[in-house]
Enzyme design. Structure first.
Site, PDB file in Angstrom:
ATOM      1  N   PHE A 159     -13.588  14.376 -23.700  1.00 55.32           N
ATOM      2  CA  PHE A 159     -14.830  14.379 -22.913  1.00 55.32           C
ATOM      3  C   PHE A 159     -14.597  14.648 -21.431  1.00 55.32           C
ATOM      4  O   PHE A 159     -15.522  15.042 -20.723  1.00 55.32           O
ATOM      5  CB  PHE A 159     -15.551  13.018 -23.066  1.00 55.32           C
ATOM      6  CG  PHE A 159     -14.954  11.924 -22.220  1.00 55.32           C
ATOM      7  CD1 PHE A 159     -15.293  11.793 -20.874  1.00 55.32           C
ATOM      8  CD2 PHE A 159     -14.026  11.031 -22.738  1.00 55.32           C
ATOM      9  CE1 PHE A 159     -14.719  10.799 -20.085  1.00 55.32           C
ATOM     10  CE2 PHE A 159     -13.452  10.043 -21.952  1.00 55.32           C
ATOM     11  CZ  PHE A 159     -13.804   9.929 -20.623  1.00 55.32           C
ATOM     12  N   LYS A 183     -13.928  22.439 -31.490  1.00 56.51           N
ATOM     13  CA  LYS A 183     -14.682  21.182 -31.724  1.00 56.51           C
ATOM     14  C   LYS A 183     -14.600  20.391 -30.418  1.00 56.51           C
ATOM     15  O   LYS A 183     -13.631  19.693 -30.150  1.00 56.51           O
ATOM     16  CB  LYS A 183     -14.022  20.413 -32.883  1.00 56.51           C
ATOM     17  CG  LYS A 183     -14.925  19.461 -33.635  1.00 56.51           C
ATOM     18  CD  LYS A 183     -15.584  18.380 -32.823  1.00 56.51           C
ATOM     19  CE  LYS A 183     -14.697  17.219 -32.469  1.00 56.51           C
ATOM     20  NZ  LYS A 183     -15.365  16.276 -31.524  1.00 56.51           N
ATOM     21  N   GLU A 186     -18.027  15.156 -28.542  1.00 54.07           N
ATOM     22  CA  GLU A 186     -19.434  14.926 -28.888  1.00 54.07           C
ATOM     23  C   GLU A 186     -20.192  14.259 -27.733  1.00 54.07           C
ATOM     24  O   GLU A 186     -21.414  14.192 -27.755  1.00 54.07           O
ATOM     25  CB  GLU A 186     -19.546  14.082 -30.163  1.00 54.07           C
ATOM     26  CG  GLU A 186     -18.945  12.680 -30.100  1.00 54.07           C
ATOM     27  CD  GLU A 186     -17.428  12.626 -30.345  1.00 54.07           C
ATOM     28  OE1 GLU A 186     -16.716  13.607 -30.015  1.00 54.07           O
ATOM     29  OE2 GLU A 186     -16.947  11.591 -30.845  1.00 54.07           O
ATOM     30  N   SER A 236      -6.718  11.370 -26.526  1.00 55.69           N
ATOM     31  CA  SER A 236      -5.924  10.142 -26.386  1.00 55.69           C
ATOM     32  C   SER A 236      -4.675  10.219 -27.269  1.00 55.69           C
ATOM     33  O   SER A 236      -4.634  10.968 -28.258  1.00 55.69           O
ATOM     34  CB  SER A 236      -6.772   8.939 -26.775  1.00 55.69           C
ATOM     35  OG  SER A 236      -7.223   9.096 -28.095  1.00 55.69           O
ATOM     36  N   CYS A 291      -6.587  12.942 -16.955  1.00 52.55           N
ATOM     37  CA  CYS A 291      -5.265  12.669 -17.535  1.00 52.55           C
ATOM     38  C   CYS A 291      -4.181  12.781 -16.486  1.00 52.55           C
ATOM     39  O   CYS A 291      -3.066  12.330 -16.690  1.00 52.55           O
ATOM     40  CB  CYS A 291      -4.984  13.637 -18.671  1.00 52.55           C
ATOM     41  SG  CYS A 291      -4.893  15.319 -18.081  1.00 52.55           S
ATOM     42  N   GLU A 393      -2.962   2.888 -20.732  1.00 50.33           N
ATOM     43  CA  GLU A 393      -3.842   3.800 -20.002  1.00 50.33           C
ATOM     44  C   GLU A 393      -5.222   3.144 -19.891  1.00 50.33           C
ATOM     45  O   GLU A 393      -5.814   2.760 -20.908  1.00 50.33           O
ATOM     46  CB  GLU A 393      -3.969   5.130 -20.764  1.00 50.33           C
ATOM     47  CG  GLU A 393      -4.840   6.134 -20.032  1.00 50.33           C
ATOM     48  CD  GLU A 393      -5.014   7.448 -20.793  1.00 50.33           C
ATOM     49  OE1 GLU A 393      -5.294   7.412 -22.004  1.00 50.33           O
ATOM     50  OE2 GLU A 393      -4.883   8.511 -20.149  1.00 50.33           O
TER      51      GLU A 393
HETATM   52  P1  NAD Z   1     -10.328  11.010 -27.827  1.00 53.08           P
HETATM   53  O1  NAD Z   1      -8.953  11.037 -28.348  1.00 53.08           O
HETATM   54  O2  NAD Z   1     -11.183   9.832 -28.131  1.00 53.08           O
HETATM   55  O3  NAD Z   1     -11.148  12.294 -28.359  1.00 53.08           O
HETATM   56  C1  NAD Z   1     -10.620  13.603 -28.261  1.00 53.08           C
HETATM   57  C2  NAD Z   1     -11.198  14.441 -29.392  1.00 53.08           C
HETATM   58  O4  NAD Z   1     -10.775  13.905 -30.639  1.00 53.08           O
HETATM   59  C3  NAD Z   1     -12.717  14.478 -29.427  1.00 53.08           C
HETATM   60  O5  NAD Z   1     -13.134  15.783 -29.746  1.00 53.08           O
HETATM   61  C4  NAD Z   1     -13.069  13.486 -30.513  1.00 53.08           C
HETATM   62  O6  NAD Z   1     -14.274  13.808 -31.194  1.00 53.08           O
HETATM   63  C5  NAD Z   1     -11.893  13.588 -31.469  1.00 53.08           C
HETATM   64  N1  NAD Z   1     -11.593  12.319 -32.138  1.00 53.08           N
HETATM   65  C6  NAD Z   1     -11.769  11.063 -31.640  1.00 53.08           C
HETATM   66  N2  NAD Z   1     -11.346  10.141 -32.518  1.00 53.08           N
HETATM   67  C7  NAD Z   1     -10.902  10.811 -33.599  1.00 53.08           C
HETATM   68  C8  NAD Z   1     -10.338  10.413 -34.846  1.00 53.08           C
HETATM   69  N3  NAD Z   1     -10.152   9.130 -35.146  1.00 53.08           N
HETATM   70  N4  NAD Z   1      -9.981  11.369 -35.720  1.00 53.08           N
HETATM   71  C9  NAD Z   1     -10.148  12.666 -35.426  1.00 53.08           C
HETATM   72  N5  NAD Z   1     -10.692  13.102 -34.275  1.00 53.08           N
HETATM   73  C10 NAD Z   1     -11.052  12.196 -33.354  1.00 53.08           C
HETATM   74  O7  NAD Z   1     -10.223  11.242 -26.236  1.00 53.08           O
HETATM   75  P2  NAD Z   1     -11.383  11.162 -25.162  1.00 53.08           P
HETATM   76  O8  NAD Z   1     -11.783   9.747 -24.958  1.00 53.08           O
HETATM   77  O9  NAD Z   1     -12.436  12.180 -25.443  1.00 53.08           O
HETATM   78  O10 NAD Z   1     -10.581  11.687 -23.869  1.00 53.08           O
HETATM   79  C11 NAD Z   1      -9.825  10.861 -23.048  1.00 53.08           C
HETATM   80  C12 NAD Z   1      -8.352  10.899 -23.405  1.00 53.08           C
HETATM   81  O11 NAD Z   1      -7.875  12.245 -23.356  1.00 53.08           O
HETATM   82  C13 NAD Z   1      -7.466  10.122 -22.439  1.00 53.08           C
HETATM   83  O12 NAD Z   1      -6.496   9.437 -23.176  1.00 53.08           O
HETATM   84  C14 NAD Z   1      -6.826  11.209 -21.587  1.00 53.08           C
HETATM   85  O13 NAD Z   1      -5.583  10.858 -21.023  1.00 53.08           O
HETATM   86  C15 NAD Z   1      -6.669  12.291 -22.600  1.00 53.08           C
HETATM   87  N6  NAD Z   1      -6.529  13.593 -21.965  1.00 53.08           N
HETATM   88  C16 NAD Z   1      -5.273  14.136 -21.950  1.00 53.08           C
HETATM   89  C17 NAD Z   1      -5.084  15.348 -21.326  1.00 53.08           C
HETATM   90  C18 NAD Z   1      -3.720  15.966 -21.297  1.00 53.08           C
HETATM   91  O14 NAD Z   1      -3.622  17.108 -20.907  1.00 53.08           O
HETATM   92  N7  NAD Z   1      -2.661  15.295 -21.689  1.00 53.08           N
HETATM   93  C19 NAD Z   1      -6.155  16.015 -20.726  1.00 53.08           C
HETATM   94  C20 NAD Z   1      -7.408  15.433 -20.773  1.00 53.08           C
HETATM   95  C21 NAD Z   1      -7.577  14.205 -21.395  1.00 53.08           C
END
Ligand code: NAD
Length: 509
Positions: A159, A183, A186, A236, A291, A393
């Protein structure tokens, strides 16, 4: 499921999907999209069913043979046109980001601009796909390596950068000749939907770029479908590890970028005022939901720590928290109520763990926006390695100050941490900076640069549990990730020469 032609870039009331260059509705499971500044639902997003995701994969699969054979220069021309259209619609896209994510408009424009940089880079794809050629590797034999697209590639994004992170993936994947199913998160899906319509307007053929909105059902469909050749994920760490393990088990190429805990070392000889200004932006910009945000400042020596903490306190007192649409705001709200409560819970925990809460932002209220998910900036001093607020984090506006006795000790903390995304050192000492850059176990390193996010023609990625897979995002690594090498060795016998059968392995020439 029904389809209507895409004809504008206005966000719809129900954000559907974009498949085969058409808006597709799928309203079985609409989920609310909330403006984090007001706490109000502004529109809904359709959560794709398995069948919808499969139709997107099928569209991408059908489009692949034609797109694969489209000359790279023609693909580049579409990217040029796309870049122009993006720039023309920059304000609409930034407004959609602020509306759904909450970040301030300037910051939304900033992330958008960094995403467009990758489109700029993708415009040079003919040069990048030229391959390697060696004439006369043996008598009358030539050999070359070709970089061929993989087929259908999926992208799954978080997000916190709804425009930029998808653009780390699809421009290069498409330019390399793949077709793509994205994808997005959401929580804020509108920016990539707007970009999808612009790609169509730029002349991208049907099915080359598709967007499906949804949750785990959509993700698991992408991971389980054998037509999907590769997956790029950013999010994450827990989900990154799941995506990597599941995707690779299913035979896919996977790069999965995860979470972070980025440290900045402040050395005794640093320009303290510059370091503190840098820490303010890097810790509290975008409400700490980056991040690459700096969430730990390691001050070398108590004198420096006292000075950094008191200067941070003074600056935090002048930091304005408010809505992203107010141009005087420095920091907007957190993304959801659940995330707000989680971050607030970490502040409570830090107090219980014995850290000194030098600035407490927990009771901040923004007048007129009492239902928004605002949290004021928080500053902890005397944080230690055993505390959960140090180890985990938090992904919010919480900066932890750790006191260290030497550069070595500060670096050891970073090297011992499970994450290795970004880091930075503030110093005037070239030797200390060089030693840091050489020896720190982190993928992206800043020297007096707090957010060392690589430009589009380098590549982005972390080490340790911040990246699962071998290749970074965008830049030169993306050409490697989105193509498969093929090495061809050829001979055209001439003059009626007949070769004898050779039973020994062809030896050195
Ligand atoms: P998230 O992991 O909750 O979601 C990321 C994506 O995965 C979304 O599209 C979500 O719908 C999907 N998703 C969530 N739970 C899932 C599951 N159980 N099974 C399958 N798909 C699932 O992350 P977020 O809260 O949207 O974003 C924040 C996180 O992203 C932080 O941890 C941040 O550090 C990380 N991030 C990392 C980078 C990087 O380059 N390393 C860049 C941006 C964000």
């Amino acid at each position: 499921m029904n389809a209507t032609p895409a004809n504008n870039v206005e966000p719809a009331e129900i954000v559907g999907h974009f498949i085969n260059n058409r808006d597709v509705a799928d309203d079985n499971r609409p989920a609310p999209i909330t403006n984090p500044a007001t706490g109000k639902t502004t529109r809904h997003v359709a959560m794709a069913s398995k069948a919808t995701v499969e139709s997107a994969i099928a569209a991408a699969q059908d489009a692949f043979p034609g797109w694969r054979n489209t000359p790279p220069a023609k693909r580049a021309r579409i990217m040029f046109r796309f870049k122009q259209l993006l720039e023309e619609h920059a304000e609409a896209i930034a407004a959609a980001i602020t509306d759904e994510h909450g970040k301030v408009l300037d910051d939304a424009m900033g992330e958008f601009g960094r995403g467009v940089e990758v489109v700029d880079y993708a415009c040079g794809i003919p040069e990048m796909l030229k391959g390697e050629f060696s004439r006369n590797v043996g008598p009358g034999i030539d050999s070359w390596s070709d970089f061929q697209p993989l087929g259908v590639v999926a992208g799954i994004t978080p997000f916190n950068f709804p425009a930029m992170v998808p653009m780390w993936m699809y421009p290069m994947a498409i330019a390399c000749g793949n077709t793509f199913v994205l994808k997005p998160s959401e929580k804020d899906p509108s920016a990539p939907m707007l970009a999808a319509r612009l790609l169509k307007e730029a002349g991208l053929p049907d099915g080359v770029f598709n967007v499906v909105n949804g949750d785990k059902e959509a993700v698991d469909t992408l991971l389980g479908d054998e037509r999907v050749q590769a997956v790029s994920f950013v999010g994450s760490t827990a989900v990154a590890e799941y995506i990597y393990n599941t995707g690779t088990r299913n035979g896919k190429r996977v790069q999965a970028l995860g979470g972070a805990k980025n440290h900045a070392i402040v050395m005794p000889d640093a320009d303290i005022d510059n370091a503190v200004n840098a820490l303010m932006g890097a810790a509290f910009g975008s409400c700490g939901e980056r991040c690459m945000a700096i969430s730990v400042a390691v001050c070398v020596g108590n004198e420096i720590a006292d000075s950094v903490v008191s200067k941070l306190e003074a600056q935090i007192a002048n930091l304005k928290v408010g809505t992203g649409t107010d141009s005087s705001t420095h920091m907007g709200p957190l993304i959801t109520k659940a995330h707000h409560d989680k971050v607030r819970g970490y502040v409570d925990l830090g107090v219980e763990e014995g850290a000194t809460l030098a600035v407490d932002g927990r009771d901040l209220v923004v007048d007129g926006y009492e239902d928004g998910y605002f949290l004021g900036p928080c500053l902890f001093d005397n944080v230690t390695q055993d505390m959960r607020i140090y180890q985990e984090e938090i992904f919010g506006p919480v900066l932890c100050v750790v006191r260290a006795e030497s550069e070595e000790q500060a670096m050891q903390l970073i090297n011992d941490h499970e994450y290795g995304n970004g880091t930075c050192i503030f110093t005037r000492d070239g030797e200390a900076a060089r030693y840091f850059a050489d020896n720190i176990q982190v993928g992206m390193v800043g020297i007096n640069v707090p957010l060392p996010v690589p430009v589009a023609y380098h590549s982005f990625g972390g080490w340790k549990r911040s990246l699962f897979g071998d290749l970074f995002a965008y830049g030169p690594d993306s050409v490697r990730f989105y193509t498969r090498r093929k090495t061809i060795t050829q001979r055209w016998p001439s003059g009626g020469v007949r070769e004898k059968a050779q039973f020994s392995f062809p030896g050195r020439q």
